[in-house]
Write a protein that holds these residues in place. Structure first.
Motif, PDB file in Angstrom:
ATOM      1  N   UNK A   1       0.722  -1.153   0.116  1.00  0.00           N
ATOM      2  CA  UNK A   1      -0.137  -0.131   0.015  1.00  0.00           C
ATOM      3  C   UNK A   1       0.735   1.257  -0.034  1.00  0.00           C
ATOM      4  N   UNK A   2       2.360   1.151   0.247  1.00  0.00           N
ATOM      5  CA  UNK A   2       3.143   2.250   0.146  1.00  0.00           C
ATOM      6  C   UNK A   2       3.992   2.496  -0.911  1.00  0.00           C
ATOM      7  N   UNK A   3       4.167   1.500  -1.623  1.00  0.00           N
ATOM      8  CA  UNK A   3       5.002   1.292  -2.674  1.00  0.00           C
ATOM      9  C   UNK A   3       4.876   2.445  -3.867  1.00  0.00           C
ATOM     10  N   UNK A   4       5.740   2.896  -4.563  1.00  0.00           N
ATOM     11  CA  UNK A   4       5.582   3.895  -5.442  1.00  0.00           C
ATOM     12  C   UNK A   4       5.681   5.521  -5.249  1.00  0.00           C
ATOM     13  N   UNK A   5       5.152   6.233  -6.128  1.00  0.00           N
ATOM     14  CA  UNK A   5       5.202   7.503  -6.072  1.00  0.00           C
ATOM     15  C   UNK A   5       4.230   8.016  -5.331  1.00  0.00           C
ATOM     16  N   UNK A   6       4.430   9.302  -4.492  1.00  0.00           N
ATOM     17  CA  UNK A   6       3.652  10.028  -3.900  1.00  0.00           C
ATOM     18  C   UNK A   6       3.628  11.481  -4.187  1.00  0.00           C
ATOM     19  N   UNK A   7       2.587  12.310  -4.024  1.00  0.00           N
ATOM     20  CA  UNK A   7       2.687  13.516  -4.237  1.00  0.00           C
ATOM     21  C   UNK A   7       2.201  14.229  -3.063  1.00  0.00           C
ATOM     22  N   UNK A   8       2.751  15.482  -2.770  1.00  0.00           N
ATOM     23  CA  UNK A   8       2.136  16.231  -1.571  1.00  0.00           C
ATOM     24  C   UNK A   8       0.792  17.119  -1.675  1.00  0.00           C
ATOM     25  N   UNK A   9       0.121  16.952  -0.856  1.00  0.00           N
ATOM     26  CA  UNK A   9      -1.363  17.490  -1.036  1.00  0.00           C
ATOM     27  C   UNK A   9      -1.133  18.859  -1.339  1.00  0.00           C
ATOM     28  N   UNK A  10       0.083  19.593  -0.802  1.00  0.00           N
ATOM     29  CA  UNK A  10       0.090  20.961  -1.093  1.00  0.00           C
ATOM     30  C   UNK A  10       0.002  21.287  -2.797  1.00  0.00           C
ATOM     31  N   UNK A  11       0.208  20.350  -3.574  1.00  0.00           N
ATOM     32  CA  UNK A  11       0.379  20.297  -5.094  1.00  0.00           C
ATOM     33  C   UNK A  11      -1.029  20.588  -5.323  1.00  0.00           C
TER      34      UNK A  11
ATOM     35  N   UNK B   1      12.730  23.430   6.563  1.00  0.00           N
ATOM     36  CA  UNK B   1      12.280  24.751   6.313  1.00  0.00           C
ATOM     37  C   UNK B   1      11.809  25.001   5.006  1.00  0.00           C
ATOM     38  N   UNK B   2      11.743  23.463   4.050  1.00  0.00           N
ATOM     39  CA  UNK B   2      11.430  23.812   2.585  1.00  0.00           C
ATOM     40  C   UNK B   2      10.281  22.777   2.340  1.00  0.00           C
ATOM     41  N   UNK B   3       9.543  23.085   1.405  1.00  0.00           N
ATOM     42  CA  UNK B   3       8.355  22.333   1.139  1.00  0.00           C
ATOM     43  C   UNK B   3       9.100  21.041   0.538  1.00  0.00           C
ATOM     44  N   UNK B   4       8.183  19.890   0.861  1.00  0.00           N
ATOM     45  CA  UNK B   4       8.581  18.606   0.386  1.00  0.00           C
ATOM     46  C   UNK B   4       7.497  18.217  -0.589  1.00  0.00           C
ATOM     47  N   UNK B   5       8.001  17.871  -1.873  1.00  0.00           N
ATOM     48  CA  UNK B   5       7.021  17.626  -3.088  1.00  0.00           C
ATOM     49  C   UNK B   5       6.642  16.388  -3.225  1.00  0.00           C
ATOM     50  N   UNK B   6       7.091  15.303  -2.465  1.00  0.00           N
ATOM     51  CA  UNK B   6       6.828  14.054  -2.470  1.00  0.00           C
ATOM     52  C   UNK B   6       7.628  13.068  -2.229  1.00  0.00           C
ATOM     53  N   UNK B   7       7.295  11.683  -2.385  1.00  0.00           N
ATOM     54  CA  UNK B   7       8.094  10.603  -1.894  1.00  0.00           C
ATOM     55  C   UNK B   7       8.067   9.523  -3.189  1.00  0.00           C
ATOM     56  N   UNK B   8       9.264   8.844  -2.946  1.00  0.00           N
ATOM     57  CA  UNK B   8       9.380   7.619  -3.861  1.00  0.00           C
ATOM     58  C   UNK B   8       9.506   6.492  -2.792  1.00  0.00           C
TER      59      UNK B   8
END
Length: 222
Positions: A7-17, A67-74
């Protein structure tokens, strides 16, 4: 809670997007959400009169130690540890807003925190390879909801809330059954990256108890 790495594998984007993207369809989804919440006095007060503005504050990915935005995870499968092929955890690469890697860590499930985000149980992961004062050494995260495969069967886009810090004590105060989150209104959020614009609009609508769209109300100009 039964941890399922799939359920965690792959790419994620921040809800801020989804908050900062001013595509006319997302603008419409946020406008409808604000209108729906204004009819509920308690929510109207909480959301400062604007759903988008409320979530922009609650879901900011920057924190005290980063202090910086995080755009996502892999996220990838965990590396094997000795002869144990059933390690509860994963390898996570933190990405900036341009999808450039910030750092990669091997996270291992340490325990479940009973009163986490939304007052629900959350996983507490420790990075086995993090150095001292690394802001990503500890990750607290809810279980992805719904499960990642739900989208393929007509369900909503999988998403989860999380927090991170250099030390567990920065996120949790107290011990045992009395342990609680220090920052109960900090809700950084990730969404599965495979979602379409329609899927993204519908997760915004679902957060505010609105019916999902079957198609985008504003056709693409392409």
């Amino acid at each position: 809670m039964d941890f399922n790495v799939n359920d965690w594998l792959g790419d994620w984007i921040s809800f801020e997007h989804l908050i900062n993207n001013h595509d006319p369809n997302l603008d419409r989804a946020w406008k409808d959400s604000t209108k729906a919440m204004r009819s509920k006095p308690l929510f109207a007060i909480m959301m400062l009169g604007d759903a988008r503005r409320f979530w922009a504050k609650a879901c900011k990915t920057s924190g005290k130690e980063w202090r910086f935005r995080i755009g996502g995870w892999h996220i990838e499968q965990p590396s094997a540890v000795g002869d144990d092929d059933a390690v509860a955890g994963f390898n996570l690469t933190w990405l900036d807003e341009k999808r450039t890697p910030i750092t990669t860590h091997e996270y291992r499930l340490d325990h479940v925190h009973d009163k986490g985000l939304e007052g629900k149980p959350c996983y507490v992961f420790h990075a086995s390879d993090a150095g001292a004062s690394d802001p990503f050494a500890v990750l607290i995260a809810m279980e992805p909801m719904p499960e990642r495969s739900a989208l393929r069967h007509g369900g909503l886009l999988s998403h989860l809330h999380f927090q991170y810090a250099s030390d567990e004590g920065e996120l949790i105060k107290g011990t045992g059954k009395q342990a609680t989150l220090r920052h109960r209104m900090w809700y950084p959020t990730m969404c599965a990256a495979e979602g379409t614009l329609l899927d993204q609009c519908n997760i915004v609508r679902a957060l505010h108890h609105l019916q999902a769209w079957r198609e985008l109300p504003v056709p693409s100009s392409d």
